[in-house]
Each structure stands twice: as C-alpha cells, then as structure tokens.
Design a protein around this motif. Structure first.
Motif, PDB file in Angstrom:
ATOM      1  N   GLU A 214      13.214  -8.989 -19.034  1.00 50.43           N
ATOM      2  CA  GLU A 214      14.397  -8.305 -19.558  1.00 50.43           C
ATOM      3  C   GLU A 214      15.449  -8.267 -18.446  1.00 50.43           C
ATOM      4  N   PRO A 215      16.729  -8.477 -18.773  1.00 59.55           N
ATOM      5  CA  PRO A 215      17.756  -8.457 -17.721  1.00 59.55           C
ATOM      6  C   PRO A 215      17.783  -7.109 -16.990  1.00 59.55           C
ATOM      7  N   GLY A 216      17.992  -7.175 -15.687  1.00 65.22           N
ATOM      8  CA  GLY A 216      18.096  -5.960 -14.884  1.00 65.22           C
ATOM      9  C   GLY A 216      19.520  -5.422 -14.916  1.00 65.22           C
ATOM     10  N   ARG A 217      19.708  -4.296 -15.580  1.00 65.45           N
ATOM     11  CA  ARG A 217      21.036  -3.692 -15.688  1.00 65.45           C
ATOM     12  C   ARG A 217      21.142  -2.384 -14.908  1.00 65.45           C
ATOM     13  N   ASP A 218      20.058  -1.985 -14.278  1.00 60.08           N
ATOM     14  CA  ASP A 218      19.989  -0.772 -13.455  1.00 60.08           C
ATOM     15  C   ASP A 218      19.133  -1.081 -12.231  1.00 60.08           C
ATOM     16  N   THR A 219      18.972  -0.111 -11.391  1.00 56.78           N
ATOM     17  CA  THR A 219      18.109  -0.281 -10.222  1.00 56.78           C
ATOM     18  C   THR A 219      16.683  -0.555 -10.670  1.00 56.78           C
ATOM     19  N   LEU A 220      16.061  -1.544 -10.029  1.00 60.55           N
ATOM     20  CA  LEU A 220      14.669  -1.893 -10.310  1.00 60.55           C
ATOM     21  C   LEU A 220      13.810  -1.523  -9.108  1.00 60.55           C
ATOM     22  N   TYR A 221      12.535  -1.255  -9.374  1.00 61.61           N
ATOM     23  CA  TYR A 221      11.584  -0.859  -8.335  1.00 61.61           C
ATOM     24  C   TYR A 221      10.321  -1.694  -8.479  1.00 61.61           C
ATOM     25  N   ALA A 222       9.652  -1.905  -7.370  1.00 60.94           N
ATOM     26  CA  ALA A 222       8.338  -2.552  -7.400  1.00 60.94           C
ATOM     27  C   ALA A 222       7.419  -1.785  -6.464  1.00 60.94           C
ATOM     28  N   GLU A 223       6.192  -1.591  -6.918  1.00 63.23           N
ATOM     29  CA  GLU A 223       5.169  -0.932  -6.120  1.00 63.23           C
ATOM     30  C   GLU A 223       4.045  -1.929  -5.863  1.00 63.23           C
ATOM     31  N   PHE A 224       3.683  -2.072  -4.610  1.00 65.11           N
ATOM     32  CA  PHE A 224       2.646  -2.999  -4.175  1.00 65.11           C
ATOM     33  C   PHE A 224       1.463  -2.174  -3.699  1.00 65.11           C
ATOM     34  N   GLU A 225       0.283  -2.488  -4.203  1.00 62.28           N
ATOM     35  CA  GLU A 225      -0.905  -1.756  -3.778  1.00 62.28           C
ATOM     36  C   GLU A 225      -1.979  -2.749  -3.367  1.00 62.28           C
ATOM     37  N   LEU A 226      -2.658  -2.434  -2.286  1.00 61.80           N
ATOM     38  CA  LEU A 226      -3.703  -3.283  -1.734  1.00 61.80           C
ATOM     39  C   LEU A 226      -4.963  -2.430  -1.575  1.00 61.80           C
ATOM     40  N   PRO A 227      -5.863  -2.484  -2.576  1.00 59.84           N
ATOM     41  CA  PRO A 227      -7.055  -1.639  -2.518  1.00 59.84           C
ATOM     42  C   PRO A 227      -7.963  -1.989  -1.328  1.00 59.84           C
ATOM     43  N   ARG A 228      -8.622  -1.001  -0.819  1.00 52.37           N
ATOM     44  CA  ARG A 228      -9.570  -1.185   0.281  1.00 52.37           C
ATOM     45  C   ARG A 228     -10.652  -2.199  -0.102  1.00 52.37           C
ATOM     46  N   SER A 229     -11.092  -2.156  -1.366  1.00 52.33           N
ATOM     47  CA  SER A 229     -12.125  -3.095  -1.823  1.00 52.33           C
ATOM     48  C   SER A 229     -11.668  -4.549  -1.691  1.00 52.33           C
ATOM     49  N   GLU A 230     -10.369  -4.792  -1.863  1.00 47.68           N
ATOM     50  CA  GLU A 230      -9.811  -6.142  -1.743  1.00 47.68           C
ATOM     51  C   GLU A 230      -9.931  -6.660  -0.306  1.00 47.68           C
ATOM     52  N   THR A 231      -9.511  -5.860   0.651  1.00 48.93           N
ATOM     53  CA  THR A 231      -9.567  -6.326   2.042  1.00 48.93           C
ATOM     54  C   THR A 231     -11.006  -6.362   2.561  1.00 48.93           C
ATOM     55  N   GLU A 232     -11.852  -5.460   2.075  1.00 50.11           N
ATOM     56  CA  GLU A 232     -13.267  -5.508   2.461  1.00 50.11           C
ATOM     57  C   GLU A 232     -13.916  -6.783   1.936  1.00 50.11           C
ATOM     58  N   ALA A 233     -13.577  -7.186   0.714  1.00 49.91           N
ATOM     59  CA  ALA A 233     -14.109  -8.427   0.142  1.00 49.91           C
ATOM     60  C   ALA A 233     -13.677  -9.633   0.969  1.00 49.91           C
ATOM     61  N   ILE A 234     -12.439  -9.649   1.424  1.00 52.36           N
ATOM     62  CA  ILE A 234     -11.957 -10.751   2.262  1.00 52.36           C
ATOM     63  C   ILE A 234     -12.746 -10.785   3.565  1.00 52.36           C
ATOM     64  N   ARG A 235     -12.891  -9.650   4.206  1.00 53.48           N
ATOM     65  CA  ARG A 235     -13.630  -9.583   5.478  1.00 53.48           C
ATOM     66  C   ARG A 235     -15.088  -9.996   5.320  1.00 53.48           C
ATOM     67  N   GLU A 236     -15.714  -9.569   4.220  1.00 52.84           N
ATOM     68  CA  GLU A 236     -17.145  -9.836   4.016  1.00 52.84           C
ATOM     69  C   GLU A 236     -17.444 -11.266   3.618  1.00 52.84           C
ATOM     70  N   THR A 237     -16.518 -11.930   2.932  1.00 53.14           N
ATOM     71  CA  THR A 237     -16.819 -13.265   2.406  1.00 53.14           C
ATOM     72  C   THR A 237     -16.351 -14.412   3.299  1.00 53.14           C
ATOM     73  N   LEU A 238     -15.443 -14.150   4.226  1.00 52.56           N
ATOM     74  CA  LEU A 238     -14.915 -15.249   5.040  1.00 52.56           C
ATOM     75  C   LEU A 238     -15.581 -15.300   6.414  1.00 52.56           C
ATOM     76  N   ASP A 239     -16.177 -16.444   6.710  1.00 48.99           N
ATOM     77  CA  ASP A 239     -16.670 -16.710   8.054  1.00 48.99           C
ATOM     78  C   ASP A 239     -15.530 -17.330   8.850  1.00 48.99           C
TER      79      ASP A 239
END
Length: 158
Positions: free
Chosen positions: A99-124
């Motif tokens: 939809e066209p932006g006709r007012d101020t727009l906002y974005a919220e970014f969230e990075l769950p702890r489980s996401e970064t733990e999965a990266i740390r645990e699975t990558l050698d």
C-alpha cells in the motif's frame, strides 16, 4: 500489528550507536531514522517519515527510501550480537509494496536469542549458512505498507 508499547531498554552505548547510525551519510540519505536500539541489539525500531526528502512524484514515500531504511539493519544486528568470530553479509532481498506510504512508516526488527544460539551451535569454523528474516513497514495503526524478506549470509570464521 501496531508498534510495541514496551521496547527493550536502550543502554548508553546503544544510544550512541543509534545517533552514530543516523549520522552515516548513506543511511541519512534514505530519509529514515533509527528510533531505538535495545541494549543487547536484539530489537531495533526505525521511522520513515513522508516529507520532502522521501516523497516521490505521486506524493507517496519513494520505494528507494523504503528499502534503504530497512536494508542494513538485520546485518548490523547480527554482526553486533554474534561478535567478531562471524562474517555477516546481506545476500538478497525481496520487497513487496502493498500500500502506498502516505504517512510516517515504522519497522521493528527482532532477533530472538534462539536464532543466534542456533547459528552458534550449528556452524563449525569455516562453515556458512543463509538466514531469512521478514520485516514489515507499518503505519501507526499497524497497516502494512511494505514487506521485505532479507537473506543474510553468515559464516563462522576459522
């Protein structure tokens, strides 16, 4: 969904990062501003106003500003949370204008702890993975105006 009423607290350090980020010419040129960075970098909120810098020929927010506002955020979040032992790069993005932006727009970014733990645990060391994140730009009532799926490349340095 509407914006969170209770974002995680900023720290003095994350507040300084926020001010510095907003001074970067490449980000400043988008017309967007980072409003909030949680102390642990797991939550970031940006604001993209409709004004003379972001308005396109038909009076709505310019698509380049929409993408530029959200482009670097997940990469910076992952780099800060994972630390020096990882390489993080933006790999691809798919942006849908809803939809066209006709007012101020906002974005919220969230990075769950489980996401970064999965990266740390699975990558050698020397291994990599691609991670996908979805972020939407919404107005104050929570109406979605654009949605972006970002793919990031993450490698554990060896």
């Amino acid at each position: 969904r509407p914006l969170r009423d209770d974002p995680p607290a900023e720290s003095r350090r994350s507040r300084l990062w926020r001010h510095g980020f907003n001074l970067l010419p490449a980000y400043r040129g988008t017309g967007a501003r980072v409003d909030h960075i949680a102390a642990d970098w797991r939550y970031v909120r940006i604001r993209l106003p409709l004004n003379w810098r972001t308005r396109n020929a038909v009076g709505t927010i310019f698509g380049g500003s929409v993408y530029g506002a959200i482009d670097p955020v997940y990469m910076m979040m992952l780099r800060r949370v994972l630390g020096d032992g990882f390489t993080v790069w933006d790999k691809s993005a798919a942006l849908e204008f809803i939809e066209p932006g006709r007012d101020t727009l906002y974005a919220e970014f969230e990075l769950p702890r489980s996401e970064t733990e999965a990266i740390r645990e699975t990558l050698d060391p020397g291994e990599s993975t691609d991670r996908e994140y979805l972020v939407s730009l919404v107005d104050e009532s929570g109406t979605v105006h654009a949605a972006c799926e970002k793919t990031l490349y993450v490698r554990r340095d060896g």
